[in-house]
Enzyme design. Structure first.
Site, PDB file in Angstrom:
ATOM      1  CG  ASP A  87      -2.065   0.960   1.108  1.00 31.99           C
ATOM      2  OD1 ASP A  87      -2.409   1.347  -0.038  1.00 31.99           O
ATOM      3  OD2 ASP A  87      -2.626   1.347   2.149  1.00 31.99           O
ATOM      4  CG  HIS A  89      -0.587   1.958  -9.304  1.00 27.21           C
ATOM      5  ND1 HIS A  89      -0.735   1.655  -7.973  1.00 27.21           N
ATOM      6  CD2 HIS A  89      -1.693   2.684  -9.640  1.00 27.21           C
ATOM      7  CE1 HIS A  89      -1.883   2.152  -7.526  1.00 27.21           C
ATOM      8  NE2 HIS A  89      -2.478   2.783  -8.520  1.00 27.21           N
ATOM      9  CG  LEU A 134       9.577 -17.004  -3.578  1.00 27.21           C
ATOM     10  CD1 LEU A 134       9.488 -17.001  -2.061  1.00 27.21           C
ATOM     11  CD2 LEU A 134      10.013 -15.630  -4.067  1.00 27.21           C
TER      12      LEU A 134
HETATM   13  C1  IPE Z   1      -5.328  -2.658   0.039  1.00 28.18           C
HETATM   14  O1  IPE Z   1      -5.048  -1.324  -0.167  1.00 28.18           O
HETATM   15  C2  IPE Z   1      -5.392  -3.385  -1.264  1.00 28.18           C
HETATM   16  C3  IPE Z   1      -4.107  -3.600  -1.933  1.00 28.18           C
HETATM   17  C4  IPE Z   1      -2.942  -3.241  -1.478  1.00 28.18           C
HETATM   18  C5  IPE Z   1      -4.162  -4.292  -3.195  1.00 28.18           C
HETATM   19  P1  IPE Z   1      -6.217  -0.235  -0.306  1.00 28.18           P
HETATM   20  O2  IPE Z   1      -5.536   1.059  -0.551  1.00 28.18           O
HETATM   21  O3  IPE Z   1      -7.207  -0.658  -1.298  1.00 28.18           O
HETATM   22  O4  IPE Z   1      -6.875  -0.285   1.136  1.00 28.18           O
HETATM   23  P2  IPE Z   1      -7.790   0.781   1.891  1.00 28.18           P
HETATM   24  O5  IPE Z   1      -8.837   1.240   0.922  1.00 28.18           O
HETATM   25  O6  IPE Z   1      -6.889   1.907   2.315  1.00 28.18           O
HETATM   26  O7  IPE Z   1      -8.328   0.030   3.060  1.00 28.18           O
HETATM   27  C1  IPE Z   2      -1.636   0.167  -3.297  1.00 28.61           C
HETATM   28  O1  IPE Z   2      -1.433   1.531  -3.340  1.00 28.61           O
HETATM   29  C2  IPE Z   2      -1.935  -0.424  -4.631  1.00 28.61           C
HETATM   30  C3  IPE Z   2      -3.316  -0.853  -4.806  1.00 28.61           C
HETATM   31  C4  IPE Z   2      -4.240  -0.825  -3.909  1.00 28.61           C
HETATM   32  C5  IPE Z   2      -3.695  -1.362  -6.105  1.00 28.61           C
HETATM   33  P1  IPE Z   2      -2.640   2.560  -3.353  1.00 28.61           P
HETATM   34  O2  IPE Z   2      -3.040   2.793  -4.783  1.00 28.61           O
HETATM   35  O3  IPE Z   2      -3.733   2.120  -2.469  1.00 28.61           O
HETATM   36  O4  IPE Z   2      -1.936   3.842  -2.790  1.00 28.61           O
HETATM   37  P2  IPE Z   2      -2.505   4.844  -1.707  1.00 28.61           P
HETATM   38  O5  IPE Z   2      -2.903   4.030  -0.511  1.00 28.61           O
HETATM   39  O6  IPE Z   2      -3.667   5.541  -2.322  1.00 28.61           O
HETATM   40  O7  IPE Z   2      -1.363   5.746  -1.412  1.00 28.61           O
HETATM   41 MG    MG Z   3      -4.099   2.395  -0.504  1.00 28.96          MG
END
Ligand code: IPE
Ligand code: IPE
Ligand code: MG
Length: 255
Positions: A34, A51, A145
């Site tokens: 995240d 990303h 792995l």
């Molecule tokens: C969790 O992150 C999902 C992934 C890392 C794929 P999110 O960014 O979607 O989670 P929330 O919305 O902050 O809970």
């Molecule tokens: C995690 O990073 C990737 C996915 C959930 C696909 P985020 O896109 O949630 O990034 P933040 O949390 O908004 O910074």
């Molecule tokens: Mg996120």
């Protein structure tokens, strides 16, 4: 004890040593990757660049996990709730597995890594599934792995689906209601055949599970980090494992 140098991937940082006990490496590490969007926002860049850079962190984590002897590495790449995001971002995320594997698959094959996917395939575009299936097929005989991508994964749906298939077996007379155990639920989950994570790492500073492996994480050790996923490197994985090695796992008993 084995000594592992950290900060090798960032030459501007001083080298520090993380000592790991080689007989206490988590067999299964799961990561909620995240913070991609915030990493990009902080640099005045579009979220998709976050990303894009997150992909490089996946590679670093994979190499480090393989090096220290982790057997399973599960990466939460897209949740069943992430469809709520703007279409452009979702489209970009759906193309990422193809892009990642086009660049990395040969090396993963060479490194004896086995690629798997854990998720609900019904909503995924055909090119996303095709990329994952090709990677799984080309690496199916690898014995190193296991790199398991959680893609369109949602734990509540996974549990509901498991219960549904058990109900079908009961209806078909293959299983009796009284015989249902925890193992039946486990063996019908998308993670069937993979042991529960020993260590869960979440980057990005949020202290929640966001519908990730709710059943399987019952007794996992949780490590949360404020760093954004695109910054995640070898040393962060080693630090998380070192933290794991400080914990006493009791599973409800006494030590
Ligand atoms: C969790 O992150 C999902 C992934 C890392 C794929 P999110 O960014 O979607 O989670 P929330 O919305 O902050 O809970
Ligand atoms: C995690 O990073 C990737 C996915 C959930 C696909 P985020 O896109 O949630 O990034 P933040 O949390 O908004 O910074
Ligand atoms: Mg996120």
């Amino acid at each position: 004890m084995i000594n592992l140098l950290r900060s090798l991937w960032k030459s501007d940082q001083p080298r520090k040593t993380v000592s790991l006990q080689h007989d206490n490496i988590p067999e299964h590490v799961a990561i909620i990757m995240d913070g991609n969007g915030r990493w990009a926002n902080r640099r005045g860049l579009p979220r998709i660049i976050g990303h894009q850079n997150g992909m490089k962190a996946v590679k670093r984590a994979t190499i480090a996990a393989d090096e220290i002897g982790v057997k399973y590495l599960t990466m939460y790449a897209f949740s069943t709730e992430n469809w709520k995001r703007p279409k452009d971002e979702v489209d970009f995320l759906m193309r990422l597995p193809q892009e990642f594997l086009a660049i990395e698959l040969d090396e993963l094959v060479e490194k004896n890594v086995q690629v798997r996917m854990m998720g609900h395939t019904d909503q995924l575009p055909s090119y996303t599934i095709a990329a994952m299936e090709e990677a799984a097929e080309r690496t199916k005989d690898n014995t190193g792995l296991v790199l398991n991508f959680a893609l369109n994964y949602g734990s509540r749906r996974e549990i509901a689906d498991s219960v549904k298939s058990l109900c079908n077996e009961i209806q078909a007379g293959q299983l009796s209601l009284d015989d249902i155990t925890e193992d039946h639920i486990t063996s019908h989950l998308l993670s069937a055949g993979i042991p529960d994570p020993d260590l869960l790492i979440r980057t990005g500073g949020e202290l929640r599970l966001s519908n990730f492996m709710l059943w399987q994480l019952a007794y996992s050790e949780l490590v949360f980090s404020d760093i954004y996923w695109p910054e995640f490197g070898r040393e962060h994985l080693l630090e998380a494992v070192a933290e794991f090695q400080q914990r006493t796992r009791r599973y409800g008993g006494l030590t």
